[in-house]
Design an enzyme around this catalytic site. Structure first.
Site, PDB file in Angstrom:
ATOM      1  N   ARG A  49      -5.678 -10.872   6.325  1.00 37.23           N
ATOM      2  CA  ARG A  49      -4.846 -11.998   5.842  1.00 37.23           C
ATOM      3  C   ARG A  49      -4.093 -12.695   6.968  1.00 37.23           C
ATOM      4  O   ARG A  49      -3.850 -13.891   6.893  1.00 37.23           O
ATOM      5  CB  ARG A  49      -3.825 -11.467   4.837  1.00 37.23           C
ATOM      6  CG  ARG A  49      -4.387 -11.438   3.438  1.00 37.23           C
ATOM      7  CD  ARG A  49      -3.428 -10.775   2.541  1.00 37.23           C
ATOM      8  NE  ARG A  49      -2.338 -11.686   2.220  1.00 37.23           N
ATOM      9  CZ  ARG A  49      -1.825 -11.790   1.003  1.00 37.23           C
ATOM     10  NH1 ARG A  49      -2.308 -11.043   0.041  1.00 37.23           N
ATOM     11  NH2 ARG A  49      -0.848 -12.616   0.772  1.00 37.23           N
ATOM     12  N   ASP A  92      -7.967 -14.420   2.483  1.00 33.45           N
ATOM     13  CA  ASP A  92      -7.270 -13.720   1.403  1.00 33.45           C
ATOM     14  C   ASP A  92      -8.348 -13.216   0.436  1.00 33.45           C
ATOM     15  O   ASP A  92      -9.038 -14.016  -0.193  1.00 33.45           O
ATOM     16  CB  ASP A  92      -6.308 -14.713   0.721  1.00 33.45           C
ATOM     17  CG  ASP A  92      -5.600 -14.088  -0.464  1.00 33.45           C
ATOM     18  OD1 ASP A  92      -6.007 -12.987  -0.915  1.00 33.45           O
ATOM     19  OD2 ASP A  92      -4.630 -14.705  -0.948  1.00 33.45           O
ATOM     20  N   ILE A  93      -8.463 -11.916   0.346  1.00 38.16           N
ATOM     21  CA  ILE A  93      -9.579 -11.332  -0.416  1.00 38.16           C
ATOM     22  C   ILE A  93      -9.593 -11.797  -1.871  1.00 38.16           C
ATOM     23  O   ILE A  93     -10.641 -11.879  -2.508  1.00 38.16           O
ATOM     24  CB  ILE A  93      -9.527  -9.781  -0.329  1.00 38.16           C
ATOM     25  CG1 ILE A  93      -9.852  -9.349   1.101  1.00 38.16           C
ATOM     26  CG2 ILE A  93     -10.463  -9.121  -1.323  1.00 38.16           C
ATOM     27  CD1 ILE A  93      -9.971  -7.855   1.310  1.00 38.16           C
ATOM     28  N   LYS A 147     -13.133   5.465   2.498  1.00 34.29           N
ATOM     29  CA  LYS A 147     -12.401   6.103   1.422  1.00 34.29           C
ATOM     30  C   LYS A 147     -10.991   5.543   1.319  1.00 34.29           C
ATOM     31  O   LYS A 147     -10.530   4.969   2.304  1.00 34.29           O
ATOM     32  CB  LYS A 147     -12.361   7.614   1.651  1.00 34.29           C
ATOM     33  CG  LYS A 147     -11.447   8.046   2.830  1.00 34.29           C
ATOM     34  CD  LYS A 147     -11.160   9.507   2.792  1.00 34.29           C
ATOM     35  CE  LYS A 147      -9.785   9.784   2.304  1.00 34.29           C
ATOM     36  NZ  LYS A 147      -8.765  10.069   3.316  1.00 34.29           N
ATOM     37  N   HIS A 177     -15.733  10.193   7.613  1.00 33.72           N
ATOM     38  CA  HIS A 177     -15.816  10.248   9.082  1.00 33.72           C
ATOM     39  C   HIS A 177     -16.057  11.665   9.596  1.00 33.72           C
ATOM     40  O   HIS A 177     -16.491  11.846  10.721  1.00 33.72           O
ATOM     41  CB  HIS A 177     -14.605   9.578   9.745  1.00 33.72           C
ATOM     42  CG  HIS A 177     -13.348  10.388   9.741  1.00 33.72           C
ATOM     43  ND1 HIS A 177     -12.514  10.449   8.659  1.00 33.72           N
ATOM     44  CD2 HIS A 177     -12.774  11.170  10.689  1.00 33.72           C
ATOM     45  CE1 HIS A 177     -11.485  11.219   8.952  1.00 33.72           C
ATOM     46  NE2 HIS A 177     -11.611  11.684  10.178  1.00 33.72           N
ATOM     47  N   LYS A 181     -18.560  13.697  13.093  1.00 34.46           N
ATOM     48  CA  LYS A 181     -18.050  14.604  14.144  1.00 34.46           C
ATOM     49  C   LYS A 181     -19.186  15.466  14.690  1.00 34.46           C
ATOM     50  O   LYS A 181     -19.987  15.998  13.936  1.00 34.46           O
ATOM     51  CB  LYS A 181     -16.927  15.495  13.585  1.00 34.46           C
ATOM     52  CG  LYS A 181     -15.666  14.710  13.234  1.00 34.46           C
ATOM     53  CD  LYS A 181     -14.529  15.613  12.807  1.00 34.46           C
ATOM     54  CE  LYS A 181     -13.385  14.828  12.223  1.00 34.46           C
ATOM     55  NZ  LYS A 181     -12.341  14.426  13.149  1.00 34.46           N
ATOM     56  N   GLU A 215      -3.214  20.297   9.807  1.00 29.20           N
ATOM     57  CA  GLU A 215      -2.705  19.172  10.603  1.00 29.20           C
ATOM     58  C   GLU A 215      -1.239  19.399  10.934  1.00 29.20           C
ATOM     59  O   GLU A 215      -0.507  19.999  10.129  1.00 29.20           O
ATOM     60  CB  GLU A 215      -2.831  17.870   9.810  1.00 29.20           C
ATOM     61  CG  GLU A 215      -4.261  17.484   9.512  1.00 29.20           C
ATOM     62  CD  GLU A 215      -4.328  16.088   8.923  1.00 29.20           C
ATOM     63  OE1 GLU A 215      -4.628  15.154   9.673  1.00 29.20           O
ATOM     64  OE2 GLU A 215      -4.062  15.945   7.718  1.00 29.20           O
ATOM     65  N   HIS A 239     -13.680  15.222   2.822  1.00 32.50           N
ATOM     66  CA  HIS A 239     -14.057  15.919   4.052  1.00 32.50           C
ATOM     67  C   HIS A 239     -14.382  17.402   3.811  1.00 32.50           C
ATOM     68  O   HIS A 239     -15.375  17.922   4.298  1.00 32.50           O
ATOM     69  CB  HIS A 239     -12.938  15.836   5.096  1.00 32.50           C
ATOM     70  CG  HIS A 239     -12.392  14.454   5.300  1.00 32.50           C
ATOM     71  ND1 HIS A 239     -13.205  13.346   5.354  1.00 32.50           N
ATOM     72  CD2 HIS A 239     -11.127  13.990   5.465  1.00 32.50           C
ATOM     73  CE1 HIS A 239     -12.441  12.265   5.552  1.00 32.50           C
ATOM     74  NE2 HIS A 239     -11.182  12.637   5.614  1.00 32.50           N
ATOM     75  N   LYS A 334      -0.407  19.203   5.684  1.00 34.95           N
ATOM     76  CA  LYS A 334       0.305  18.423   6.699  1.00 34.95           C
ATOM     77  C   LYS A 334       1.434  19.284   7.247  1.00 34.95           C
ATOM     78  O   LYS A 334       1.942  20.166   6.553  1.00 34.95           O
ATOM     79  CB  LYS A 334       0.925  17.169   6.071  1.00 34.95           C
ATOM     80  CG  LYS A 334      -0.092  16.213   5.445  1.00 34.95           C
ATOM     81  CD  LYS A 334      -0.724  15.313   6.475  1.00 34.95           C
ATOM     82  CE  LYS A 334      -1.631  14.274   5.855  1.00 34.95           C
ATOM     83  NZ  LYS A 334      -2.608  13.743   6.791  1.00 34.95           N
TER      84      LYS A 334
HETATM   85  C1  BG6 Z   1      -8.101  11.095   6.631  1.00 35.86           C
HETATM   86  C2  BG6 Z   1      -6.886  11.407   5.808  1.00 35.86           C
HETATM   87  O1  BG6 Z   1      -9.219  10.892   5.819  1.00 35.86           O
HETATM   88  O2  BG6 Z   1      -8.379  12.161   7.533  1.00 35.86           O
HETATM   89  C3  BG6 Z   1      -5.681  11.696   6.686  1.00 35.86           C
HETATM   90  O3  BG6 Z   1      -6.593  10.314   4.944  1.00 35.86           O
HETATM   91  C4  BG6 Z   1      -6.029  12.765   7.697  1.00 35.86           C
HETATM   92  O4  BG6 Z   1      -4.557  12.100   5.910  1.00 35.86           O
HETATM   93  C5  BG6 Z   1      -7.324  12.429   8.446  1.00 35.86           C
HETATM   94  O5  BG6 Z   1      -4.947  12.867   8.611  1.00 35.86           O
HETATM   95  C6  BG6 Z   1      -7.749  13.580   9.323  1.00 35.86           C
HETATM   96  O6  BG6 Z   1      -8.814  13.169  10.136  1.00 35.86           O
HETATM   97  P1  BG6 Z   1      -9.091  13.879  11.535  1.00 35.86           P
HETATM   98  O7  BG6 Z   1     -10.346  13.267  12.022  1.00 35.86           O
HETATM   99  O8  BG6 Z   1      -7.883  13.613  12.387  1.00 35.86           O
HETATM  100  O9  BG6 Z   1      -9.205  15.347  11.214  1.00 35.86           O
END
Ligand code: BG6
Length: 487
Positions: A49, A92-93, A147, A177, A181, A215, A239, A334
């Site tokens: 935007r 603007d979507i 996602k 993602h 890896k 994390e 994941h 977290k």
């Molecule tokens: C994301 C989550 O998909 O993956 C985040 O929304 C998370 O909350 C992240 O921190 C972790 O990814 P990575 O590659 O740092 O392990």
């Protein structure tokens, strides 16, 4: 690079001024360009935007490269060459007419286009309407989505249904993602390029599996998204279930999108539902609390009280022959003690120890696949402690270590998105998630959330910087097992 028949000539990035683009997508595209892997004529068109022109977007992108590329990788002249590929369209979507601005930039020479939607899912439908309005749904256009794809099975079906009307499954690339890896892909090599492990990879020889994604970060300015999501849907639904599927799947016949995804989906559909009656036995949720050293609680970080879980531990069972009675313990959270993503596989004890009467203890073999921060694979085996053993024989666990950073020291470690963006550009869907996988994942997760609600499960507090609530230790210790923390 030589163009492959599937290559595209325009990549349109929605959400181009956002955090993901700055941290991952633009640095990954630069890295691919650096290695000469992008089609020579590829145009990268950013949209968001914010009112910017090409120059201002290039400046923004340059700053992102400086900030986020690994040290020493930014080279000014290479960056300038890369930035020339970049264009920008403010859009603007929610206004279909705005999409017409894209058509003038996207090549009309009938070469392919990839659209990358990295926007809130609430905007997916509007984006697709706009793309249809601009004629960007032909069979030359592929769609990549970040996602979260919905918040439950129903909303995920709705999103997938809307996408399917414009883009058939073979042109839809759902990104997880973790599949980009390196060590995650290496899991396939470990399992299926060695004859050593596969005969042992089953309930006869494996005692249990642990998958940990720990994390140290907290909310990271994503309070609204995270609070409406929680650890189960943010990490497990996607994941962690993908990791579980890769560990547990049957050997695919070929490294091919259909074969691999067919095997994964079978595992996901074999996950035993967790019902309200057993949920407290199989699940623990937690939320980080403040510490005396001054680290704030989740509510402090969020700015309001909340019952969202920032930690979850689960005992999952896969109901098939290979994995009967082999628990898969999953945990993620977290603000935990360390950043550590790993798959830990514990084999069964030896059936009889000939060393027992000489005073030696044996422990079961373990395979530890570390995904981050370090990438390595260690097989823990028993060995004799050197000596004459006059006071009894001593055995000790020692690692057979494949430190991938050392074994492949001459290879640059790539960002997960490099691989995924290149696959998208070349049209290879193997490492993208198919609709039936996403829906099987949601089916299991929705069942857990319904069970939590019915059983009134509330997150237990855990100190920031710890390994999570003590209830999670009890979850696994009840079964006579322990979490694998640290090296
Ligand atoms: C994301 C989550 O998909 O993956 C985040 O929304 C998370 O909350 C992240 O921190 C972790 O990814 P990575 O590659 O740092 O392990």
């Amino acid at each position: 690079m030589a163009k492959t028949p599937n290559d595209i000539s325009s990549l349109v990035l929605f959400g181009a001024t956002g955090d993901l683009a700055a941290r991952m997508l633009l640095p990954s595209l630069y890295a691919l360009d650096f290695d000469g892997l992008l089609p020579a004529d590829l145009k990268i068109i950013g949209t968001a935007r914010t009112e910017l022109d090409d120059e201002a977007f290039r400046k923004h992108a340059r700053a992102a490269l400086v900030d986020h590329l690994p040290q020493g990788f930014f080279e000014a002249d290479r960056a300038d060459r890369f930035l020339e590929r970049l264009h920008y369209v403010p859009l603007d979507i929610t206004r279909p007419a705005d999409f017409e601005k894209l058509t003038t930039l996207v090549d009309d020479d009938h070469a392919g286009v990839a659209i990358y939607l990295s926007t809130a899912p609430s905007l997916f439908k509007a984006a697709i309407d706009g793309l249809e309005h601009a004629g960007l749904t032909s069979n030359k256009v592929r769609m990549a989505l970040e996602k979260p794809l919905g918040t439950d099975l129903a909303s995920s079906r709705e999103i997938n249904g809307a996408i399917a009307l414009a883009y058939p499954e073979e042109r839809t690339f759902r990104i997880d993602h973790y599949l980009g890896k390196e060590t995650v892909q290496n899991l396939l090599a470990l399992r299926f390029a060695n004859s050593l492990f596969e005969p042992l990879w089953n309930a006869t020889h494996i005692d249990h599996v642990q998958i940990t994604v720990a994390e140290t970060v907290g909310l990271e300015q994503r309070g609204d998204y995270y609070d409406g999501t929680g650890a189960l849907r943010d990490m497990v639904q996607n994941h962690m279930l993908q990791l579980l599927a890769l560990v547990a799947m049957e050997p695919p016949a070929d490294f091919d999108a259909t074969e691999i995804r067919d095997e994964k989906v079978k595992v996901l559909r074999s996950l035993r539902p967790i019902a309200a009656a057993t949920v407290k036995h199989n699940c623990v949720t937690g939320q980080y609390a403040g510490t005396q050293s001054g680290s704030g609680s989740y509510s402090d970080d969020l700015g309001r009280p909340s019952e969202t879980e920032t930690y979850v531990a689960l005992k999952a069972q896969i109901d098939n022959w290979r994995w009967a009675n082999v628990p898969f313990y999953l945990r993620t959270g977290k603000r935990l003690a360390e950043r550590e993503t790993e798959i830990f596989i514990q084999f069964k004890r030896i059936p009889h120890s000939m060393f027992a009467h000489r005073g030696a203890r044996t422990v079961p073999n373990k395979l530890v696949i570390s995904i981050q921060p370090d990438e390595n694979i260690r097989l823990l085996v028993m060995a004799k402690t050197p000596g004459l053993d006059r006071d009894g024989l001593r055995l000790r666990e020692v690692p057979l270590d494949v430190g991938l950073a050392n074994a492949f020291a001459d290879h640059r470690r790539r960002i997960a998105y490099e691989r995924l963006l290149l696959d998208l550009i070349e049209g290879n869907p193997t490492l993208f998630v198919r609709r039936d996988e996403v829906e099987a994942q949601w089916t299991w997760i929705d069942g857990i959330r319904a069970a939590w609600a019915e059983a009134g499960l509330k997150p237990a507090p855990y100190p920031a910087g710890s390994w999570g609530p003590s209830e999670a230790d009890q979850l696994i210790e009840r079964d006579g097992r322990h979490w694998h923390n640290g090296p």
